[in-house]
Design a protein around this motif. Structure first.
Motif, PDB file in Angstrom:
ATOM      1  N   ALA A 102       0.833  -1.196   0.000  1.00  0.00           N
ATOM      2  CA  ALA A 102       0.000   0.000   0.000  1.00  0.00           C
ATOM      3  C   ALA A 102       0.872   1.253   0.000  1.00  0.00           C
ATOM      4  O   ALA A 102       0.579   2.238  -0.671  1.00  0.00           O
ATOM      5  N   LYS A 103       1.999   1.187   0.770  1.00  0.00           N
ATOM      6  CA  LYS A 103       2.898   2.346   0.843  1.00  0.00           C
ATOM      7  C   LYS A 103       3.566   2.603  -0.499  1.00  0.00           C
ATOM      8  O   LYS A 103       3.715   3.744  -0.933  1.00  0.00           O
ATOM      9  N   ILE A 104       4.001   1.506  -1.163  1.00  0.00           N
ATOM     10  CA  ILE A 104       4.727   1.662  -2.422  1.00  0.00           C
ATOM     11  C   ILE A 104       3.789   2.108  -3.535  1.00  0.00           C
ATOM     12  O   ILE A 104       4.050   3.063  -4.255  1.00  0.00           O
ATOM     13  N   PHE A 105       2.648   1.390  -3.640  1.00  0.00           N
ATOM     14  CA  PHE A 105       1.776   1.657  -4.773  1.00  0.00           C
ATOM     15  C   PHE A 105       0.727   2.722  -4.475  1.00  0.00           C
ATOM     16  O   PHE A 105       0.055   3.195  -5.385  1.00  0.00           O
ATOM     17  N   GLY A 106       0.622   3.106  -3.189  1.00  0.00           N
ATOM     18  CA  GLY A 106      -0.368   4.096  -2.814  1.00  0.00           C
ATOM     19  C   GLY A 106      -0.324   5.363  -3.671  1.00  0.00           C
ATOM     20  O   GLY A 106      -1.334   5.741  -4.269  1.00  0.00           O
ATOM     21  N   PRO A 107       0.872   6.002  -3.760  1.00  0.00           N
ATOM     22  CA  PRO A 107       0.929   7.271  -4.481  1.00  0.00           C
ATOM     23  C   PRO A 107       0.651   7.148  -5.975  1.00  0.00           C
ATOM     24  O   PRO A 107       0.233   8.130  -6.594  1.00  0.00           O
ATOM     25  N   ILE A 108       0.869   5.947  -6.560  1.00  0.00           N
ATOM     26  CA  ILE A 108       0.695   5.876  -8.008  1.00  0.00           C
ATOM     27  C   ILE A 108      -0.629   5.229  -8.438  1.00  0.00           C
ATOM     28  O   ILE A 108      -0.934   5.203  -9.617  1.00  0.00           O
ATOM     29  N   THR A 109      -1.390   4.707  -7.459  1.00  0.00           N
ATOM     30  CA  THR A 109      -2.686   4.158  -7.876  1.00  0.00           C
ATOM     31  C   THR A 109      -3.737   5.252  -7.836  1.00  0.00           C
ATOM     32  O   THR A 109      -3.688   6.136  -6.977  1.00  0.00           O
ATOM     33  N   PRO A 110      -4.669   5.182  -8.785  1.00  0.00           N
ATOM     34  CA  PRO A 110      -5.728   6.198  -8.791  1.00  0.00           C
ATOM     35  C   PRO A 110      -6.581   6.112  -7.538  1.00  0.00           C
ATOM     36  O   PRO A 110      -6.702   5.053  -6.931  1.00  0.00           O
ATOM     37  N   LYS A 111      -7.162   7.233  -7.179  1.00  0.00           N
ATOM     38  CA  LYS A 111      -7.951   7.338  -5.942  1.00  0.00           C
ATOM     39  C   LYS A 111      -9.080   6.316  -5.888  1.00  0.00           C
ATOM     40  O   LYS A 111      -9.317   5.694  -4.859  1.00  0.00           O
ATOM     41  N   TRP A 112      -9.777   6.160  -7.029  1.00  0.00           N
ATOM     42  CA  TRP A 112     -10.949   5.271  -6.999  1.00  0.00           C
ATOM     43  C   TRP A 112     -10.544   3.839  -6.713  1.00  0.00           C
ATOM     44  O   TRP A 112     -11.230   3.101  -6.014  1.00  0.00           O
ATOM     45  N   LEU A 113      -9.341   3.440  -7.223  1.00  0.00           N
ATOM     46  CA  LEU A 113      -8.888   2.064  -7.005  1.00  0.00           C
ATOM     47  C   LEU A 113      -8.523   1.869  -5.532  1.00  0.00           C
ATOM     48  O   LEU A 113      -8.837   0.839  -4.920  1.00  0.00           O
ATOM     49  N   GLN A 114      -7.867   2.905  -4.957  1.00  0.00           N
ATOM     50  CA  GLN A 114      -7.534   2.850  -3.532  1.00  0.00           C
ATOM     51  C   GLN A 114      -8.784   2.678  -2.691  1.00  0.00           C
ATOM     52  O   GLN A 114      -8.855   1.829  -1.821  1.00  0.00           O
ATOM     53  N   ARG A 115      -9.771   3.527  -3.024  1.00  0.00           N
ATOM     54  CA  ARG A 115     -11.005   3.480  -2.252  1.00  0.00           C
ATOM     55  C   ARG A 115     -11.670   2.128  -2.405  1.00  0.00           C
ATOM     56  O   ARG A 115     -12.177   1.552  -1.463  1.00  0.00           O
ATOM     57  N   PHE A 116     -11.622   1.613  -3.647  1.00  0.00           N
ATOM     58  CA  PHE A 116     -12.256   0.319  -3.911  1.00  0.00           C
ATOM     59  C   PHE A 116     -11.596  -0.795  -3.104  1.00  0.00           C
ATOM     60  O   PHE A 116     -12.274  -1.594  -2.450  1.00  0.00           O
ATOM     61  N   SER A 117     -10.239  -0.807  -3.114  1.00  0.00           N
ATOM     62  CA  SER A 117      -9.566  -1.911  -2.425  1.00  0.00           C
ATOM     63  C   SER A 117      -9.749  -1.782  -0.913  1.00  0.00           C
ATOM     64  O   SER A 117      -9.883  -2.779  -0.214  1.00  0.00           O
ATOM     65  N   GLN A 118      -9.740  -0.523  -0.435  1.00  0.00           N
ATOM     66  CA  GLN A 118      -9.975  -0.342   0.999  1.00  0.00           C
ATOM     67  C   GLN A 118     -11.344  -0.867   1.399  1.00  0.00           C
ATOM     68  O   GLN A 118     -11.499  -1.557   2.401  1.00  0.00           O
ATOM     69  N   ARG A 119     -12.326  -0.540   0.545  1.00  0.00           N
ATOM     70  CA  ARG A 119     -13.678  -0.971   0.860  1.00  0.00           C
ATOM     71  C   ARG A 119     -13.772  -2.498   0.805  1.00  0.00           C
ATOM     72  O   ARG A 119     -14.451  -3.118   1.615  1.00  0.00           O
ATOM     73  N   ALA A 120     -13.070  -3.084  -0.168  1.00  0.00           N
ATOM     74  CA  ALA A 120     -13.110  -4.540  -0.302  1.00  0.00           C
ATOM     75  C   ALA A 120     -12.514  -5.207   0.937  1.00  0.00           C
ATOM     76  O   ALA A 120     -13.083  -6.146   1.487  1.00  0.00           O
ATOM     77  N   MET A 121     -11.330  -4.678   1.386  1.00  0.00           N
ATOM     78  CA  MET A 121     -10.691  -5.243   2.574  1.00  0.00           C
ATOM     79  C   MET A 121     -11.602  -5.089   3.793  1.00  0.00           C
ATOM     80  O   MET A 121     -11.731  -5.996   4.608  1.00  0.00           O
ATOM     81  N   HIS A 122     -12.220  -3.902   3.879  1.00  0.00           N
ATOM     82  CA  HIS A 122     -13.101  -3.643   5.013  1.00  0.00           C
ATOM     83  C   HIS A 122     -14.260  -4.632   5.008  1.00  0.00           C
ATOM     84  O   HIS A 122     -14.603  -5.223   6.019  1.00  0.00           O
ATOM     85  N   LYS A 123     -14.862  -4.794   3.825  1.00  0.00           N
ATOM     86  CA  LYS A 123     -16.003  -5.712   3.690  1.00  0.00           C
ATOM     87  C   LYS A 123     -15.607  -7.123   4.086  1.00  0.00           C
ATOM     88  O   LYS A 123     -16.365  -7.840   4.732  1.00  0.00           O
ATOM     89  N   LEU A 124     -14.398  -7.530   3.669  1.00  0.00           N
ATOM     90  CA  LEU A 124     -13.984  -8.919   3.888  1.00  0.00           C
ATOM     91  C   LEU A 124     -13.634  -9.184   5.340  1.00  0.00           C
ATOM     92  O   LEU A 124     -13.980 -10.219   5.885  1.00  0.00           O
ATOM     93  N   PHE A 125     -12.912  -8.260   5.973  1.00  0.00           N
ATOM     94  CA  PHE A 125     -12.353  -8.582   7.282  1.00  0.00           C
ATOM     95  C   PHE A 125     -12.967  -7.800   8.431  1.00  0.00           C
ATOM     96  O   PHE A 125     -12.759  -8.129   9.581  1.00  0.00           O
ATOM     97  N   HIS A 126     -13.672  -6.724   8.163  1.00  0.00           N
ATOM     98  CA  HIS A 126     -14.176  -5.928   9.273  1.00  0.00           C
ATOM     99  C   HIS A 126     -15.687  -5.850   9.296  1.00  0.00           C
ATOM    100  O   HIS A 126     -16.263  -5.087  10.045  1.00  0.00           O
ATOM    101  N   GLN A 127     -16.338  -6.619   8.424  1.00  0.00           N
ATOM    102  CA  GLN A 127     -17.788  -6.609   8.412  1.00  0.00           C
ATOM    103  C   GLN A 127     -18.236  -8.040   8.246  1.00  0.00           C
ATOM    104  O   GLN A 127     -17.517  -8.837   7.654  1.00  0.00           O
ATOM    105  N   ARG A 128     -19.404  -8.348   8.721  1.00  0.00           N
ATOM    106  CA  ARG A 128     -19.873  -9.721   8.544  1.00  0.00           C
ATOM    107  C   ARG A 128     -20.147  -9.959   7.071  1.00  0.00           C
ATOM    108  O   ARG A 128     -20.787  -9.164   6.412  1.00  0.00           O
TER     109      ARG A 128
END
Ligand code: NAG
Ligand code: ZN
Ligand code: ZN
Length: 346
Positions: free
Chosen positions: A40-66
């Protein structure tokens, strides 16, 4: 790439996975989370915002929500293994006279496992509710070590019974909380720890049994092919005995799917059996995983272990792991017949 290189890579990857999982299981900072953080640190600055938001949401859905995601993955993997077993291994085994009785064991284990799996998913782990909390408070005494009286959960706004913990995924407090298991999409608590243990054991038995049957089948296939005594002509026209490598290569080329399934099963078996043993150990010493992690590095405020009996007024083994154990049978009894909240009449 020749066959040998591929094979070595395959074995190394499987072994590394086993070692890594064994070494880091139970640690908050696993190599996976470290790797993900770094990525995330390496690719964070070069990935587009929407992709970051998408992956964050995906991780959240998978591990922090039922979510039932892991239940589906679980069922899919199981389907794949059983389809392969039924479709290829079963037939071979019948041909080499394995009895129907031993071939039906994996299906019986599957039925058992599915029962415990469903119970783990369906059973309420012991949610602390407004109605029950008064009774739940009396089940365990506060030890003033890991659990202190009079603490309320800021989210549920209920007094926390001893040994309970708020599950952030399910957003509730659970009595005798062990951990939240994504594979069953439920917390493991006082009321379903027994099913969880049985589930772990039946699942490891399932993997182990299919692996054994498959290994047996492969052994027969090798013996029958006569490869062990075969020889081949090398580039100089000399006769060379076919070594074990030749046999392995032959197996890989003849039964590629079965070999990969076997690798997967052996990996899963060691993982699950280790985990099941860890949980059995915890059950035997009357601890939950939650308490196990909490008490790591715990030092009594009154004393140092080495001088415990002189400095501390508490019993001399109060800093030990099995502090809460009242004997193996009683500890196991508590898992299988968990104390129910009592309604005090007064
Ligand atoms: C297990 O430990 C708790 C304290 O954490 C204690 O209250 C309980 O009585 C113990 N149960 C058994 C069966 O030893
Ligand atoms: Zn809570
Ligand atoms: Zn939970």
């Amino acid at each position: 790439m020749d066959f040998l290189t591929l094979f070595v890579i395959y074995v190394v990857v499987v072994l590394t996975c086993i070692v890594l999982v064994c070494k880091y299981s139970g640690q908050q900072q696993s190599p996976v989370t470290i790797l993900l953080d770094n990525l995330a640190k390496i690719f964070g600055p070069i990935t587009p915002k929407w992709l970051q938001r998408f992956s964050q949401r995906a991780m959240h859905k998978l591990f922090h929500q039922r979510s039932n995601m892991f239940i589906y993955i679980h069922i899919l993997l199981e389907l794949a293994v059983y389809a392969e077993f039924t479709y290829e291994v079963f037939g071979y085994c019948r041909e080499m006279d394995t009895t129907l009785a031993s071939l039906s064991v994996p299906y019986i284990l599957l039925a058992l496992k599915t029962l415990f799996f469903c119970l783990c998913i369906k059973k309420d782990p012991g949610t602390v509710t407004k109605k029950k909390v008064a009774g739940q408070l009396h089940i365990y005494k506060y030890d003033s070590r890991l659990f202190h009286p009079g603490v309320s959960c800021p989210t549920c706004q209920l007094v926390k019974p001893a040994r309970s913990k708020h599950c952030r995924v399910c957003n509730r407090c659970v009595q005798r909380f062990d951990h939240h298991c994504v594979w069953v999409n439920n917390c493991i608590g006082s009321q379903n720890t027994r099913y969880f243990l049985l589930y772990l054991f039946s699942l490891s038995a399932m993997a182990g049994d299919i692996a054994l049957l498959t290994g047996d089948m492969l052994l027969h296939a090798v013996l029958r092919s006569g490869l062990l005594h075969a020889s081949y002509l090398d580039e100089n026209g000399l006769q060379q005995p076919a070594g074990p490598l030749f046999v392995v290569q032959h197996l890989f080329l003849t039964f590629p799917r079965i070999i990969f399934m076997l690798g997967f099963l052996v990996f899963i078996f060691f993982l699950l059996a280790g985990y099941a043993l860890f949980h059995t150990y915890l059950a035997l010493i009357n601890q939950t995983s939650n308490e196990w992690y909490k008490s790591r590095g715990y030092v009594c405020q009154h004393c140092h272990p080495a001088t415990a009996d002189r400095l501390c007024s508490m019993s001399s083994d109060h800093y030990k792991r099995h502090f809460y154990s009242k004997g193996l049978l009683q500890n196991i009894g508590e898992i299988f017949f968990p104390p129910q909240p009592v309604h005090k009449k007064d």
